[in-house]
Scaffold this active site. Structure first.
Site, short mmCIF file in Angstrom:
data_model
loop_
_atom_site.label_atom_id
_atom_site.label_comp_id
_atom_site.label_asym_id
_atom_site.label_seq_id
_atom_site.Cartn_x
_atom_site.Cartn_y
_atom_site.Cartn_z
N CYS A 1 -11.62 97.48 -26.99
CA CYS A 1 -11.70 97.16 -25.56
C CYS A 1 -11.32 98.41 -24.77
O CYS A 1 -10.55 98.36 -23.84
CB CYS A 1 -10.83 95.96 -25.21
SG CYS A 1 -9.09 96.15 -25.54
N ALA B 1 -6.55 91.11 -37.07
CA ALA B 1 -6.92 89.77 -36.61
C ALA B 1 -6.01 89.17 -35.55
O ALA B 1 -6.42 88.29 -34.81
CB ALA B 1 -6.98 88.82 -37.80
C1 LIG Z 1 -7.12 94.61 -30.53
S1 LIG Z 1 -5.83 93.85 -31.42
C2 LIG Z 1 -6.70 92.56 -32.31
C3 LIG Z 1 -7.05 91.35 -31.50
C4 LIG Z 1 -7.60 90.21 -32.33
N1 LIG Z 1 -8.75 90.66 -33.13
C5 LIG Z 1 -7.98 89.03 -31.49
O1 LIG Z 1 -9.16 88.91 -31.17
O2 LIG Z 1 -7.11 88.19 -31.18
C6 LIG Z 1 -5.48 95.01 -32.70
C7 LIG Z 1 -4.57 94.51 -33.80
O3 LIG Z 1 -4.55 95.49 -34.83
C8 LIG Z 1 -3.30 95.46 -35.46
N2 LIG Z 1 -3.16 96.72 -36.19
C9 LIG Z 1 -2.76 97.93 -35.72
N3 LIG Z 1 -2.82 98.86 -36.69
C10 LIG Z 1 -3.27 98.22 -37.80
C11 LIG Z 1 -3.53 98.63 -39.13
N4 LIG Z 1 -3.34 99.89 -39.51
N5 LIG Z 1 -3.98 97.71 -40.02
C12 LIG Z 1 -4.18 96.42 -39.64
N6 LIG Z 1 -3.93 95.99 -38.40
C13 LIG Z 1 -3.50 96.87 -37.49
C14 LIG Z 1 -2.32 95.25 -34.34
O4 LIG Z 1 -1.12 94.69 -34.83
C15 LIG Z 1 -3.11 94.31 -33.43
O5 LIG Z 1 -2.75 92.97 -33.69
#
Ligand SMILES: C[S@@+](CC[C@H](N)C(=O)[O-])C[C@H]1O[C@@H](n2cnc3c(N)ncnc32)[C@H](O)[C@@H]1O
Lengths: 157, 308
Positions: free
Chosen positions: B236, B117
């Site tokens: 993305c 998130a």
């Molecule tokens: C594309 S970004 C999300 C952007 C967010 N949904 C927004 O719209 O502002 C991906 C996110 O996934 C988190 N992330 C990475 N690996 C993860 C995992 N195994 N479980 C949960 N979150 C994870 C990262 O810390 C990052 O904040």
């Protein structure tokens, strides 16, 4: 060590905050109604949760028990603080609900607001009841202030 | 670090799947337009924001096809330094970033997990379109990013979200979610353009196996949602290994189907074949959004219904 300190800042609630009793909810919402004229029903869609010094608004879930199984970091919106024996509205909550207030609203000019934010305390005369006020400027609610006769104190973040 | 000069060689792999490839390459030289979402939970009247920004030298015009979105000129304008930002009236985000939540179509009362998130552009969008009445569990595995999310929830005045700090793959069972959004960590190729050079995450590190992480997240999301519930998977990036291949993996392991959506931006069907591998036929109902056709960040979105 650094990491621990950071964790502490966000980890406002290591456990789920408790749901307030009807009586306690009534007391908090009555404060908002009496002080600002914001009807209690405004908050009908929300639960009122409590931690040691704070009240939080959180949406009413269909199954609270299930959510309580999660290790939670934060829940909902910081709504009201307990300050010794008083209740104090948070700027966060006033920014969201303050436009519904019908009394104890201070309308500042941009110059006055600027001075209040910089100096934290300004001299100010208005026909208001002593106590917490909504600070508003050109249609925008900025948050919480404290009015005492002749003075306005900022609780803006 | 991928420079603009190296981009044509890097993206060559996608020549067949990017429509009008030459125009795509040209488009990478243009900076990203600036947009924000207006937060009507707090802002009493859009005119307050439009007039306020105008006084500071920025012109904001509504994007007719995407409610609450505004395009800002000049695109270098520092929205984050404004009073309107500080008061939580606006959330700067690129236009295509609105699409996963449009696919999710959240409703008041629904219990929704936003599995990845932070920093919360989509969590806050869900809160907003449901009038602060969906029950949102906003999760991220990184504490620093969760802190940013919490700050955004506070700034936007949202009461309907709680936050958790789990690895998505290990998010505990026990809450029957109506919907789960997996806005997965990805290589970010859709974001790549002048001004964003080198921002391709993990790509060069070679050690992080993004598709494996994405598969783990998506399968868990599917297992967390109730039967009949919805999982939206989005990235993305342009890379099919992180998109169609991930969803194909899920549809082979679990009983689900992809639901076609209406989007306010031009898009193309998902791939049903990649590098010689035939993929699940439902994938044509997923959607690909390209930077040069949308003047925004490239996105992939699949809306999946859990059947069993
Ligand atoms: C594309 S970004 C999300 C952007 C967010 N949904 C927004 O719209 O502002 C991906 C996110 O996934 C988190 N992330 C990475 N690996 C993860 C995992 N195994 N479980 C949960 N979150 C994870 C990262 O810390 C990052 O904040």
């Amino acid at each position: 060590m650094a990491k621990k300190a950071r964790r502490k800042r966000i980890h406002q609630q290591a456990v789920w905050p408790r749901t307030t009793s009807l009586e306690e909810r009534e007391a908090v919402l009555s404060f908002w109604e009496e002080r600002f004229g914001i009807p209690k029903e405004t908050f009908d869609p929300y639960l009122l949760l409590a931690t040691a010094k704070n009240y939080w608004l959180f949406v009413k879930p269909p199954d609270l028990k299930a959510l309580q199984g999660l290790r939670v970091q934060t829940t909902g919106l910081l709504f009201t603080r307990k300050v010794s024996r008083w209740l104090k509205p948070t700027s966060t909550a006033l920014q969201r609900f303050g436009h519904l207030a019908t009394k104890n609203v201070v309308q500042l000019s941009p110059a006055e607001l600027d001075r209040l934010r910089r100096e934290r305390k300004i001299s100010y005369e208005a026909p208001l009841e002593e106590g917490y006020v909504v600070i508003s400027c050109e249609g925008k609610v900025w948050g919480c202030g404290l009015y005492t006769p002749g003075k306005l104190i900022s609780y803006l973040p | 670090m991928l420079t603009l000069a190296e981009a044509p060689a890097y993206f060559e792999r996608y020549r067949e799947i990017i429509p009008d490839f030459e125009r795509f390459l040209e488009h990478l030289k243009e900076p990203l337009p600036l947009y924000f979402r207006l937060n009507e939970l707090k802002c009493p009247d859009p005119e307050i924001v439009i007039r306020g920004l105008a006084r500071q030298g920025a012109r904001a015009e509504p994007v007719e096809r995407v409610p609450n979105f505004y395009r800002v000129e000049p695109r270098t304008f520092p929205l984050g330094n404004t009073e309107e930002y500080y008061l939580g009236y606006i959330y700067p985000m690129t236009l295509n970033s609105s699409l996963p939540v449009i696919a999710l179509d959240p409703q008041p009362g629904e219990v929704i997990l936003d599995m990845c998130a932070a920093p919360g552009s989509k969590t806050t969008q869900i809160a907003q379109v449901t009038g602060d009445q969906a029950v949102i569990v906003a999760n991220d595995r990184r504490l620093d990013r969760l802190t940013a999310l919490v700050a955004n929830l506070k700034r936007l005045g949202i009461a309907c979200a709680m936050t958790t700090l789990y690895r998505g793959e290990e998010f505990p069972h026990g809450v029957p979610f109506d919907k789960v959004l997996v806005d997965a960590p990805c290589s970010g190729e859709g974001r790549y353009r002048q001004g964003y050079e080198g921002e391709l995450l993990y790509q060069k590190e070679g050690r992080t196996n993004l598709p494996a992480i994405q598969k783990g997240l998506l399968v868990r999301a599917f297992d967390l949602v109730r039967v009949g519930g919805i999982v939206v998977y989005s990235t993305c990036t342009i890379n099919p290994d992180e998109n169609e291949m991930v969803v194909d993996y899920l549809l082979r392991k679990r009983q689900g189907r992809i639901i076609e959506c209406h989007y306010p931006q031009p898009h193309h069907p998902g791939l049903t074949e990649w590098e010689g591998k035939i993929l699940h036929p439902d994938l044509k109902k997923a959607a690909r959004f390209f930077p040069h056709e949308t003047d925004s960040v490239g996105f992939f979105v699949a809306k999946i219904e859990r059947l069993m």
